[in-house]
Every structure is written in C-alpha cells, then in structure tokens.
Scaffold this active site. Structure first.
Site, short mmCIF file in Angstrom:
data_model
loop_
_atom_site.label_atom_id
_atom_site.label_comp_id
_atom_site.label_asym_id
_atom_site.label_seq_id
_atom_site.Cartn_x
_atom_site.Cartn_y
_atom_site.Cartn_z
N HIS A 17 9.72 -0.88 5.41
CA HIS A 17 8.84 0.27 5.19
C HIS A 17 8.72 1.11 6.47
CE1 HIS A 17 6.69 -2.34 1.95
NE2 HIS A 17 7.48 -1.48 1.34
N LYS A 41 -2.00 -6.79 -10.38
CA LYS A 41 -3.29 -7.38 -10.75
C LYS A 41 -3.78 -8.33 -9.66
CE LYS A 41 -3.09 -6.95 -15.72
NZ LYS A 41 -2.51 -7.58 -16.90
N ARG A 90 17.30 -0.03 -1.24
CA ARG A 90 17.87 -1.21 -0.58
C ARG A 90 19.21 -1.60 -1.18
NH1 ARG A 90 12.47 -4.44 -1.40
NH2 ARG A 90 12.53 -2.93 -3.09
N SER A 128 8.31 -6.99 0.50
CA SER A 128 6.93 -7.49 0.57
C SER A 128 6.84 -8.85 -0.11
CB SER A 128 5.97 -6.52 -0.12
OG SER A 128 5.97 -5.28 0.53
N1 COD Z 1 14.15 -1.05 3.27
C1 COD Z 1 14.01 0.21 2.81
N2 COD Z 1 13.10 0.59 1.88
C2 COD Z 1 12.30 -0.35 1.41
C3 COD Z 1 12.37 -1.70 1.83
C4 COD Z 1 13.37 -2.04 2.80
N3 COD Z 1 13.52 -3.29 3.22
N4 COD Z 1 11.43 -2.42 1.15
C5 COD Z 1 10.82 -1.53 0.34
N5 COD Z 1 11.33 -0.32 0.47
C6 COD Z 1 10.96 0.92 -0.21
C7 COD Z 1 10.96 0.78 -1.72
O1 COD Z 1 12.23 0.96 -2.25
C8 COD Z 1 10.04 1.91 -2.09
O2 COD Z 1 10.73 3.15 -2.05
C9 COD Z 1 9.02 1.92 -0.96
O3 COD Z 1 9.62 1.22 0.11
C10 COD Z 1 7.68 1.28 -1.30
O4 COD Z 1 7.91 -0.01 -1.82
P1 COD Z 1 6.71 -0.86 -2.47
O5 COD Z 1 7.33 -2.05 -3.11
O6 COD Z 1 5.64 -1.09 -1.46
O7 COD Z 1 6.07 0.12 -3.52
P2 COD Z 1 6.37 0.30 -5.08
O8 COD Z 1 7.82 0.49 -5.33
O9 COD Z 1 5.69 -0.79 -5.81
O10 COD Z 1 5.61 1.68 -5.38
C11 COD Z 1 5.57 2.18 -6.66
C12 COD Z 1 4.65 3.40 -6.76
C13 COD Z 1 3.27 3.08 -6.23
C14 COD Z 1 5.21 4.54 -5.91
C15 COD Z 1 4.63 3.80 -8.24
O11 COD Z 1 4.28 2.69 -9.03
C16 COD Z 1 3.69 4.95 -8.54
O12 COD Z 1 3.95 6.09 -8.17
N6 COD Z 1 2.58 4.64 -9.21
C17 COD Z 1 1.57 5.62 -9.58
C18 COD Z 1 1.64 5.96 -11.07
C19 COD Z 1 2.77 6.90 -11.29
O13 COD Z 1 2.73 8.05 -10.92
N7 COD Z 1 3.85 6.36 -11.88
C20 COD Z 1 5.06 7.09 -12.09
C21 COD Z 1 4.99 7.86 -13.35
S1 COD Z 1 6.59 8.14 -13.78
#
Ligand code: COD
Length: 162
Positions: A17, A41, A90, A128
């Site tokens: 991140h 959850k 990734r 994570s």
């Molecule tokens: N290297 C590079 N990038 C990474 C790495 C890594 N090692 N690890 C994670 N990432 C990237 C992920 O690919 C992602 O782009 C970002 O970091 C954040 O990852 P996470 O896992 O913390 O977050 P997510 O993917 O669970 O987040 C999802 C959202 C919160 C963005 C999504 O659910 C959302 O927008 N929710 C709100 C409701 C909404 O609008 N939904 C969409 C309607 S279509």
C-alpha cells in the site's frame, strides 16, 4: 489542484500500500487515502486503528491525507472534488475484480478515471490478509509493513490481547 483518491480497507496498511501511496502522491497535488468504514464484518483493526496505522506509515508524505469514507466511492469522490482513483494491481487475479469496479464506478460517475499502478515486484506477494495471519501466529511483520507503523500495530495488538 489535482486531487487523487486511493481507496481501500487497509486492514492493516502494508508496504505494498505504501508503495502505491508514494507513487500516487508524485502525480497529484493531494492524495487522499480513503479508508472504507465497514471493510469486512470482522476486521482485525477498527476504523480508528486503521487510520492511526496509515497516519504513522505516511507521516513523511506532506501531500497525503487519510480520511474515512462510507457508502459509495463515487459519492466520496464528489464530496472531495476528486476525479482520479488509484488502485494497485498485484497479479492477473486482481484484474477481473478491479476492471469490474472501475467500469461500475465510471458508469456511476462518468467524469472519473481509475489509474492502475502495477505493484513493485518486491511487494507483489504482500497482502493485508498475510500480515493478519502472521500477526495471529505471533510472527514478525518487519518486512511487510512500514517501520513507522510497527510500534502502533504492536501497541494495538497488546491492547486487543489484554
Ligand atoms: N502491492 C500493490 N498494491 C496492493 C498491494 C500490494 N502488495 N496490496 C494491496 N494493494 C492494492 C489493492 O489492489 C487495492 O488497489 C488497494 O491496494 C487497497 O487494497 P485493500 O485490500 O486494502 O482494499 P479493498 O480492495 O478491499 O478496497 C475495496 C474498496 C473499499 C475500494 C471498495 O470495496 C469500495 O470502493 N467500496 C465502497 C462501495 C463502492 O463504491 N463499491 C463499488 C461500487 S461498484
């Protein structure tokens, strides 16, 4: 002013991140890290803890702000006057979900763009989920999360155990 948003669950923040945050912050005037309020959850870290970890991990970046959001990402973008979303890729396995989300978001907010940054190869295996697994089993997360965030995570975990 060009404002970008890097949204996620960040449960917890990892070096993967941080790499995306640092590179995203180079291409916008202000980068908002949007932390989803109800990520799962049963998150290991609550919203306040996830924000504290991110704040510690990004303290060296002057144009980065950490903000919580709930509801739709596109509504958060509108509120923040931002049209650019950063996401990290990734592996090919990330792509299907990311493409679907980018297209749905653009359908809801046609003025926005999603910019994908390919993971730095040294962080491509970090997630994570892996960090939480290591923590649950008492292992070292030294090479997985920013050094500046480790003490905060250790303090939080001690309180959770106590
Ligand atoms: N290297 C590079 N990038 C990474 C790495 C890594 N090692 N690890 C994670 N990432 C990237 C992920 O690919 C992602 O782009 C970002 O970091 C954040 O990852 P996470 O896992 O913390 O977050 P997510 O993917 O669970 O987040 C999802 C959202 C919160 C963005 C999504 O659910 C959302 O927008 N929710 C709100 C409701 C909404 O609008 N939904 C969409 C309607 S279509």
């Amino acid at each position: 002013m060009r404002i970008g948003v890097y949204p996620g669950s960040f449960d917890p923040m990892t070096n993967g991140h941080l790499d995306i945050i640092e590179r995203g912050a180079e291409v916008v005037d202000k980068l908002i890290v949007g932390v989803l309020v109800n990520s799962t959850k049963h998150p290991m870290f609550n919203l306040d803890e996830r924000i504290r970890i991110l704040t510690a991990g990004t303290g060296h970046l002057a144009n980065v702000e950490i903000l919580p959001f709930h509801g739709l990402l596109v509504d958060f973008l509108r509120e923040q006057d931002a049209k650019l979303v950063f996401r990290g890729l990734r592996a090919v396995s990330d792509f299907e979900y990311e493409l679907q989300m980018a297209q749905a978001n653009r359908n809801l907010y046609p003025e926005m763009e999603t910019l994908f940054l390919c993971t730095n190869v040294q962080y491509s295996f970090i997630s994570s989920t892996i960090v939480k697994d290591i923590l649950r089993h008492g292992g070292s997360i030294q090479h997985f999360v920013p050094e500046s965030a480790i003490k905060i995570i250790d303090d939080i975990r001690r309180n959770q155990d106590g």
